[in-house]
Design an enzyme around this catalytic site. Structure first.
Site, mmCIF file in Angstrom:
data_model
loop_
_atom_site.group_PDB
_atom_site.id
_atom_site.type_symbol
_atom_site.label_atom_id
_atom_site.label_comp_id
_atom_site.label_asym_id
_atom_site.label_seq_id
_atom_site.Cartn_x
_atom_site.Cartn_y
_atom_site.Cartn_z
ATOM 1 C CE LYS A 14 -21.781 57.204 -36.627
ATOM 2 N NZ LYS A 14 -22.770 57.789 -37.565
ATOM 3 N NE ARG A 89 -26.382 59.461 -32.999
ATOM 4 C CZ ARG A 89 -26.196 58.212 -33.343
ATOM 5 N NH1 ARG A 89 -25.350 57.463 -32.719
ATOM 6 N NH2 ARG A 89 -26.839 57.691 -34.356
HETATM 7 P P1 AMP Z 1 -27.152 54.377 -34.892
HETATM 8 O O1 AMP Z 1 -27.267 52.921 -35.178
HETATM 9 O O2 AMP Z 1 -25.828 54.760 -34.269
HETATM 10 O O3 AMP Z 1 -27.487 55.241 -36.078
HETATM 11 O O4 AMP Z 1 -28.252 54.705 -33.766
HETATM 12 C C1 AMP Z 1 -29.625 54.475 -33.992
HETATM 13 C C2 AMP Z 1 -30.455 55.317 -33.019
HETATM 14 O O5 AMP Z 1 -30.112 54.974 -31.668
HETATM 15 C C3 AMP Z 1 -30.206 56.812 -33.104
HETATM 16 O O6 AMP Z 1 -30.988 57.437 -34.107
HETATM 17 C C4 AMP Z 1 -30.636 57.253 -31.694
HETATM 18 O O7 AMP Z 1 -32.041 57.246 -31.563
HETATM 19 C C5 AMP Z 1 -30.101 56.134 -30.834
HETATM 20 N N1 AMP Z 1 -28.704 56.379 -30.381
HETATM 21 C C6 AMP Z 1 -27.585 55.653 -30.687
HETATM 22 N N2 AMP Z 1 -26.491 56.150 -30.092
HETATM 23 C C7 AMP Z 1 -26.921 57.241 -29.383
HETATM 24 C C8 AMP Z 1 -26.280 58.213 -28.563
HETATM 25 N N3 AMP Z 1 -24.940 58.178 -28.344
HETATM 26 N N4 AMP Z 1 -27.050 59.187 -28.003
HETATM 27 C C9 AMP Z 1 -28.376 59.238 -28.194
HETATM 28 N N5 AMP Z 1 -29.047 58.370 -28.975
HETATM 29 C C10 AMP Z 1 -28.343 57.369 -29.556
#
Ligand code: AMP
Length: 216
Positions: A14, A89
């Site tokens: 993404k 999410r």
């Molecule tokens: P990402 O970089 O998008 O993979 O996000 C890293 C971490 O941030 C995830 O594993 C969650 O712990 C947290 N996170 C990011 N976006 C969300 C969201 N929309 N809802 C809940 N947790 C989030």
């Protein structure tokens, strides 16, 4: 305001495809993961709350996420064009997002699902290395830096994010299956969903650019 959402398991790419769209089409990348990592780095109240969840590969509570999304949208103008990467999410977040957008005269314009087989994801994510200084992303299998362990852009040290360790990656994938994959059906029912085969990155970039051009 325009809103395109990117759905897909962690490691589906993404962030990478979002980078292409922001460079080539002037969309702003709206990554809740990046916003949370920045809060953790600063040690602000959101960061202190989020850090444990992130390290364990769990989702941060919905009310915290919905709060940071609203605050960030309030800073942008009515003409902003956002590519949401990693939000929503959960079904709760997706439902809460509708009145948040409606209050700003906006709606979800399109949802793009990046499809990648789980075994490809595990290989990609456990090989991922990030620059501690500038955040640039590399991969020990597919996108090696010129000098081992050093960032090509700023010479900063490369490291493996805690949440990219293989056991955590597997846990994040199960969290995705349970909490995020229901969003595919949610947006499919609304007629907003487009699926892209994202195992091939160049193909995913082209397909996403085509969706953006149709919507924007
Ligand atoms: P990402 O970089 O998008 O993979 O996000 C890293 C971490 O941030 C995830 O594993 C969650 O712990 C947290 N996170 C990011 N976006 C969300 C969201 N929309 N809802 C809940 N947790 C989030």
């Amino acid at each position: 305001m325009k809103a395109i959402l990117l759905l897909g398991a962690p490691g589906a790419g993404k962030g990478t495809v979002a980078g292409t769209i922001t460079r080539e089409r002037g969309f702003e990348q709206f990554s809740t993961g990046d916003m949370l990592r920045e809060s953790v780095r600063r040690g602000d109240p959101v960061g202190l709350l989020a850090q444990g969840y992130m390290e364990r590969g769990e989702l941060v509570p919905d009310d915290v996420i919905e709060g940071i999304v609203t605050a960030r949208l309030d800073k942008g103008g009515p003409d902003a064009r956002y590519l949401f990467d990693g939000f929503p999410r959960t079904l709760h977040q997706a439902e809460a997002f509708e009145p948040i957008l409606a209050a700003r005269g906006a709606k979800v314009d399109a949802v793009v699902q990046l499809d990648v087989p789980f075994d490809v994801i595990i290989k990609r994510m456990s090989g991922r290395r990030s620059c501690r200084q500038c955040g640039a992303v590399y991969n020990v299998h597919s996108l090696k830096p010129i000098v081992d362990g050093m960032c090509d852009r700023c010479s900063g040290p490369l490291y493996q994010r805690d949440d990219d360790q293989e056991a955590t990656v597997r846990h994040r994938l199960s969290v995705y299956e349970r909490q995020t994959s229901p969003l595919i059906l949610f947006y499919e029912k609304k007629g907003l969903l487009r699926r892209i085969d994202a195992a091939d990155r160049a193909g995913a970039d082209r397909a996403l650019l085509a969706v953006v051009d149709e919507v924007a």
